[in-house]
Enzyme design. Structure first.
Site, PDB file in Angstrom:
ATOM      1  N   ASP A 123      -4.032  -4.755  12.026  1.00  0.00           N
ATOM      2  CA  ASP A 123      -3.899  -3.926  10.835  1.00  0.00           C
ATOM      3  C   ASP A 123      -3.808  -4.883   9.651  1.00  0.00           C
ATOM      4  O   ASP A 123      -3.642  -6.100   9.825  1.00  0.00           O
ATOM      5  CB  ASP A 123      -2.649  -3.058  10.945  1.00  0.00           C
ATOM      6  CG  ASP A 123      -2.406  -2.189   9.726  1.00  0.00           C
ATOM      7  OD1 ASP A 123      -3.384  -1.684   9.153  1.00  0.00           O
ATOM      8  OD2 ASP A 123      -1.239  -2.049   9.333  1.00  0.00           O
ATOM      9  N   ASP A 158      -2.139  -4.080   5.931  1.00  0.00           N
ATOM     10  CA  ASP A 158      -0.911  -3.976   5.145  1.00  0.00           C
ATOM     11  C   ASP A 158       0.316  -3.987   6.041  1.00  0.00           C
ATOM     12  O   ASP A 158       0.440  -3.172   6.962  1.00  0.00           O
ATOM     13  CB  ASP A 158      -0.929  -2.701   4.298  1.00  0.00           C
ATOM     14  CG  ASP A 158      -2.050  -2.731   3.277  1.00  0.00           C
ATOM     15  OD1 ASP A 158      -2.200  -3.764   2.598  1.00  0.00           O
ATOM     16  OD2 ASP A 158      -2.781  -1.734   3.168  1.00  0.00           O
ATOM     17  N   HIS A 213      -7.960   5.247  -8.053  1.00  0.00           N
ATOM     18  CA  HIS A 213      -7.880   4.332  -6.911  1.00  0.00           C
ATOM     19  C   HIS A 213      -8.719   3.078  -7.134  1.00  0.00           C
ATOM     20  O   HIS A 213      -8.329   1.989  -6.692  1.00  0.00           O
ATOM     21  CB  HIS A 213      -8.311   5.053  -5.635  1.00  0.00           C
ATOM     22  CG  HIS A 213      -8.007   4.273  -4.394  1.00  0.00           C
ATOM     23  ND1 HIS A 213      -8.966   3.624  -3.664  1.00  0.00           N
ATOM     24  CD2 HIS A 213      -6.819   4.003  -3.770  1.00  0.00           C
ATOM     25  CE1 HIS A 213      -8.418   3.013  -2.647  1.00  0.00           C
ATOM     26  NE2 HIS A 213      -7.114   3.224  -2.681  1.00  0.00           N
ATOM     27  N   GLU A 271      -5.294   9.121  -0.664  1.00  0.00           N
ATOM     28  CA  GLU A 271      -4.504  10.250  -0.169  1.00  0.00           C
ATOM     29  C   GLU A 271      -3.085  10.212  -0.741  1.00  0.00           C
ATOM     30  O   GLU A 271      -2.521  11.266  -1.073  1.00  0.00           O
ATOM     31  CB  GLU A 271      -4.473  10.228   1.356  1.00  0.00           C
ATOM     32  CG  GLU A 271      -5.792  10.588   2.026  1.00  0.00           C
ATOM     33  CD  GLU A 271      -6.822   9.476   2.013  1.00  0.00           C
ATOM     34  OE1 GLU A 271      -7.963   9.720   2.442  1.00  0.00           O
ATOM     35  OE2 GLU A 271      -6.502   8.338   1.558  1.00  0.00           O
TER      36      GLU A 271
END
Length: 277
Positions: free
Chosen positions: A7, A9, A84, A53
């Site tokens: 992953d 973050d 964003h 989101e």
């Protein structure tokens, strides 16, 4: 050779508190959005997969009306996308400035895996530009070039849905039994497990109290010889790692899972033969 999937973050770097949160808040200020997330606010927002989101979650009908966005939620997506894009620019500038150092052990374990010929990948639903910036800064340009990156809006369903991991496995041409994931959150763990992937968790700033049932190993970080050491929080397979997680530890986890699978298959075959008698 095995595949190691990270992953981004919270795994490559502890990016949320010192990177994404201030970038979100600066974006809100620049667009005159009357929202400022506190640390406690953001601890809840990180449970939402995907930056767009998270931003979209603030758009109540009342705030949309105040911002002049109209009353049709389907028309708000262009505004959120613009927010964003700017947030990603701010964040990548922060990464380039060296504000977000790599987590302990990341560069070391990547060097070990690359040297052993493992396939390397990142699977994250963060924006691709953000992911590549963190990856390059965390492991260096040379090692970063060894990675396949699966990021951004490549999938519709974000973690805890398994889609980003299923996409990575399909495009890499890798069987789930030959891959291991390093995650930091319950959502990420659930996504990886749903894709059939063995998962090691290195807890991060916002995730230490989450539920990591099903992980093969849970540690404070991968650790480094020069410190800090890895603190083992859960070791259900009993590999008993030392003060830092080594590639041999990850190989041991994969080997144990292979042995368990072979035992299950042999038991099933015996049961089928006995049933035919």
């Amino acid at each position: 050779m095995p595949t190691l999937i990270f992953d981004c973050d919270g795994v490559l770097a502890d990016t949320e508190r010192d990177g994404h949160l201030p970038a979100f808040n600066q974006t809100f200020r620049e667009f005159a959005v009357p929202v400022h997330w506190s640390d406690a606010d953001y601890a809840e927002k990180v449970k939402i997969g995907g930056g767009k989101e998270r931003m979209a979650s603030i758009l109540t009908p009342e705030l949309a009306a105040e911002l002049g966005l109209g009353d049709d939620p389907s028309s708000w997506s262009d505004t959120v996308a613009a927010w964003h894009r700017r947030k990603t620019e701010i964040y990548t500038q922060m990464v380039a400035a060296g504000v977000l150092p790599a987590r302990p052990g990341i560069r070391r374990i990547v060097q070990e895996a690359a040297g052993a010929g493992w396939t390397l990948a990142v699977a994250s639903t963060s924006a691709e530009a953000s992911v590549r910036a963190v990856l390059s800064h965390s492991v260096g340009e040379n090692l970063a070039s060894r990675f396949s990156v699966f990021a951004g809006d490549r999938v519709t369903a974000k973690k805890p849905a398994p889609d980003i991991y299923l996409l990575a496995l399909a495009e890499l041409g890798v069987d789930a039994d030959d891959a291991l994931v390093i995650e930091d959150s319950e959502n990420g763990l659930r996504a990886a497990l749903a894709a059939g992937l063995l998962t090691v968790v290195t807890v991060s700033g916002y995730t230490a109290e989450e539920n990591f049932d099903g992980a093969a190993l849970v540690v404070s970080s991968l650790g480094d010889p020069s410190g800090p050491a890895a603190v083992v929080l859960d070791d259900p397979l009993g590999i008993h790692p030392g003060q830092w997680i080594e590639l041999a530890d990850l190989s041991a986890l994969l080997r144990l899972v292979d042995e368990e699978r072979e035992e299950r298959e042999e038991r099933k075959e015996r049961e089928e033969r006995d049933g035919e008698k």
